[in-house]
Design an enzyme around this catalytic site. Structure first.
Site, PDB file in Angstrom:
ATOM      1  N   HIS A  27       0.825  -1.200   0.000  1.00 26.25           N
ATOM      2  CA  HIS A  27       0.000   0.000   0.000  1.00 26.25           C
ATOM      3  C   HIS A  27       0.866   1.258   0.000  1.00 26.25           C
ATOM      4  O   HIS A  27       0.538   2.246  -0.654  1.00 26.25           O
ATOM      5  CB  HIS A  27      -0.929   0.010   1.220  1.00 26.25           C
ATOM      6  CG  HIS A  27      -1.919  -1.109   1.209  1.00 26.25           C
ATOM      7  ND1 HIS A  27      -3.238  -0.915   0.907  1.00 26.25           N
ATOM      8  CD2 HIS A  27      -1.776  -2.440   1.451  1.00 26.25           C
ATOM      9  CE1 HIS A  27      -3.877  -2.077   0.964  1.00 26.25           C
ATOM     10  NE2 HIS A  27      -3.012  -3.012   1.294  1.00 26.25           N
ATOM     11  N   ASP A 122      -5.465   5.871   1.089  1.00 28.74           N
ATOM     12  CA  ASP A 122      -5.728   4.455   0.897  1.00 28.74           C
ATOM     13  C   ASP A 122      -7.185   4.190   1.255  1.00 28.74           C
ATOM     14  O   ASP A 122      -7.681   4.685   2.271  1.00 28.74           O
ATOM     15  CB  ASP A 122      -4.795   3.635   1.793  1.00 28.74           C
ATOM     16  CG  ASP A 122      -4.839   2.167   1.456  1.00 28.74           C
ATOM     17  OD1 ASP A 122      -5.884   1.525   1.733  1.00 28.74           O
ATOM     18  OD2 ASP A 122      -3.852   1.655   0.913  1.00 28.74           O
TER      19      ASP A 122
END
Length: 152
Positions: A27, A122
């Protein structure tokens, strides 16, 4: 970890983009790569991050790194605790993130057209959207999941 907001003359014509990555390898890396692209297009990049597995600022000296105090630095991130980790980050990072963004928006140096252009976060960090909505800042979700994940 926190670096003072030192805006380079001429660098900040497009504004500031705040990146909020989930502190996991798959991520964090795409978020920092996106930051590099946006920086090359003239944006100032701020990376607001958790204490848990923080990025290394020396890998991106052109970025501004803002630590969000969350008391998660010693967290055990085994697979079984992954959902708890995400939940804890969402619960504990909201207040420090909101305080930082408010300070950033009020900074006198931002009065010269160098405002927060958007926040990119995210998709697992839902607290960011609530802060962005409350402060009326455009937000964009980055979903760094592999394509096969979408099929399943």
């Amino acid at each position: 970890m926190e670096r003072n907001m030192e805006l380079e003359p001429g660098r900040n014509k497009r504004g500031i983009v705040v990146l909020v990555p989930l502190p996991l390898q798959g991520h964090m890396t795409p978020m920092l790569q996106l930051g590099t692209i946006l920086y090359s297009k003239g944006f100032t990049i701020v990376v607001a991050h958790s204490e848990f597995r923080p990025p290394n600022p020396s890998n991106h000296p052109e970025f501004i790194f803002q630590l969000l105090s969350d008391n998660l630095s010693g967290y055990d991130a085994c697979f079984m605790n992954l959902l708890n980790l995400i939940s804890d980050i969402n619960a504990k990072c909201r207040a420090p993130f909101e305080e930082y963004i408010v300070r950033l928006m009020q900074d006198q140096r931002l009065q010269h057209g160098n405002e927060v252009a958007c926040i990119i976060y995210d998709g697992l960090l839902h607290f960011v959207d609530s802060v962005a909505t409350c402060l009326k800042i455009t937000s964009i979700v980055l979903r760094p999941s592999p394509a096969i994940y979408m099929l399943s």
